[in-house]
Design an enzyme around this catalytic site. Sequence first.
Site, mmCIF file in Angstrom:
data_model
loop_
_atom_site.group_PDB
_atom_site.id
_atom_site.type_symbol
_atom_site.label_atom_id
_atom_site.label_comp_id
_atom_site.label_asym_id
_atom_site.label_seq_id
_atom_site.Cartn_x
_atom_site.Cartn_y
_atom_site.Cartn_z
ATOM 1 N N ARG A 264 46.659 38.845 25.517
ATOM 2 C CA ARG A 264 48.059 39.154 25.806
ATOM 3 C C ARG A 264 48.824 37.866 26.105
ATOM 4 O O ARG A 264 48.329 36.995 26.821
ATOM 5 C CB ARG A 264 48.181 40.110 26.999
ATOM 6 C CG ARG A 264 47.541 41.469 26.737
ATOM 7 C CD ARG A 264 47.692 42.416 27.906
ATOM 8 N NE ARG A 264 46.932 43.631 27.682
ATOM 9 C CZ ARG A 264 46.811 44.624 28.563
ATOM 10 N NH1 ARG A 264 47.430 44.532 29.742
ATOM 11 N NH2 ARG A 264 46.091 45.690 28.286
ATOM 12 N N ARG A 279 45.803 37.188 35.959
ATOM 13 C CA ARG A 279 46.644 37.381 34.774
ATOM 14 C C ARG A 279 46.333 36.290 33.752
ATOM 15 O O ARG A 279 46.864 35.185 33.810
ATOM 16 C CB ARG A 279 48.129 37.341 35.170
ATOM 17 C CG ARG A 279 49.053 38.011 34.162
ATOM 18 C CD ARG A 279 50.495 37.935 34.622
ATOM 19 N NE ARG A 279 50.718 38.667 35.854
ATOM 20 C CZ ARG A 279 50.992 39.965 35.924
ATOM 21 N NH1 ARG A 279 51.078 40.669 34.829
ATOM 22 N NH2 ARG A 279 51.191 40.535 37.095
ATOM 23 N N GLU A 351 45.728 45.891 40.922
ATOM 24 C CA GLU A 351 45.334 46.831 39.872
ATOM 25 C C GLU A 351 44.047 46.391 39.188
ATOM 26 O O GLU A 351 43.872 45.229 38.840
ATOM 27 C CB GLU A 351 46.445 46.935 38.832
ATOM 28 C CG GLU A 351 46.107 47.832 37.655
ATOM 29 C CD GLU A 351 46.991 47.587 36.446
ATOM 30 O OE1 GLU A 351 46.546 47.900 35.332
ATOM 31 O OE2 GLU A 351 48.113 47.062 36.617
ATOM 32 N N SER A 354 44.126 51.375 34.869
ATOM 33 C CA SER A 354 45.222 52.330 34.683
ATOM 34 C C SER A 354 44.697 53.477 33.842
ATOM 35 O O SER A 354 44.101 53.244 32.784
ATOM 36 C CB SER A 354 46.417 51.685 33.974
ATOM 37 O OG SER A 354 47.154 50.860 34.829
ATOM 38 N N ARG A 393 38.633 41.266 36.703
ATOM 39 C CA ARG A 393 39.148 41.658 38.016
ATOM 40 C C ARG A 393 38.044 42.264 38.884
ATOM 41 O O ARG A 393 38.084 42.145 40.107
ATOM 42 C CB ARG A 393 40.324 42.620 37.849
ATOM 43 C CG ARG A 393 41.516 41.949 37.189
ATOM 44 C CD ARG A 393 42.788 42.756 37.307
ATOM 45 N NE ARG A 393 43.913 42.055 36.685
ATOM 46 C CZ ARG A 393 45.187 42.406 36.813
ATOM 47 N NH1 ARG A 393 45.508 43.466 37.543
ATOM 48 N NH2 ARG A 393 46.144 41.710 36.216
#
Length: 423
Positions: A264, A279, A351, A354, A393
Amino acid sequence: MLELRFVRENLELVRQKSLLRGVDPQLIDRFAATDQKRLATIAEVEALKNRRNTVSKTIASLKQSGDNGLAEPLIKEMRQVSDRIKELDTELADIEHELQDVIMAIPNLCDDSVPAGGGEQDNVEIKRWGAIPAFSFQPRPHWEIGEQLGILDFETASRLAGARFALLKGFGSRLSRALVNFFLDLHTQRHGYTEVLPPFMVNAKTMTGTGQLPKFKEDLFKVEGWDLWLIPTAEVPVTNMYAETTIDEADLPLKHTAYTPCFRSEAGSYGKDTRGLIRQHQFEKVELVKFTTPEASWDELETLLADAEAALQLLELPYRVITLCTGDLGFSAAKTYDIEVWLPGQNCYREISSCSNFLDFQARRAGIRYRPKGEKKSRLVHTLNGSGLAVGRTLLAILENYQQADGTVRLPGALEPYFQTRF
């Protein structure tokens, strides 16, 4: 995407739901205007074609009776009508292209159970699990732990690729690999998912099927000179495995899990989470994807959430579950639960998964249908996906939650079998 007829017939509902998501109301106005223009153009074309058909019969009759003088002005008129029909057909193609662009830009409708809100500050916590660990020392963030142990190397990664990349070494690499195997074993052996290993690059049609294109083009990496894009999540290729196909109802629900690297650009996030593994431009996930009937999709969302939670519970990592509000909801989702793991080195929840229900939004874009038992007409499936879990993560959560006073990191019991010597 939403069905064109549904948007037309429920314009105010779509407008209000879109406003809750922060969508510019001009997008809905543009849909209404373009749709009306399309309908008016179609009506004009049909009227002209009907006129041409009727007059053509009259011309034939006049010619047959020898009244060529009366037929000639009608023939001239029909030439003009045909020219006009060609002009309108060209205009109609442009209008339909514009309408398709608009309908593709309208997000999914949020479910009525989704709390209203403008952003992440309005998300609603629904539960917590696990006790937050107490330390006899000041807990450190994972980047300090990893660099001291020599298992995280951001400096070398920066030389190799630039900012927002990491290089794992030794125990760090092995821990990452153990987590991948642990997640895949858990979801295939206990939760009934079928593992797949999809391509890590896909074409534009595949990206469009799950909603990444055209809206999020700036968040993606494209291979120059090729119709290939690096996947931002395994959701993209795994969901599109069934694009333009019809599944037998007896085979539903279909459940797949896949490990992939993800890529990303993180457009718009510059300055956020610049340190550590939070990130990155490249990261790894084990994804969970479901295909189900409309009647079962909400129950499947709850079990999807439970499957992702199970991984954290087995690793004994404290977390909370929140329901995303309308303003924080992803483009394709009707409802999303976020799982946030506790990070003592940063004194906050972040987070780690999701879990979303897309209803038939992706299925309509990708053409994924199923045939109900005893029926001839097929219906759109409902698709769901969630992270089970984000590998990087989870790794950093282990470093921070299992750190020891002497600078070492204890291994979660669930991962011990993956570190036993086998050779």
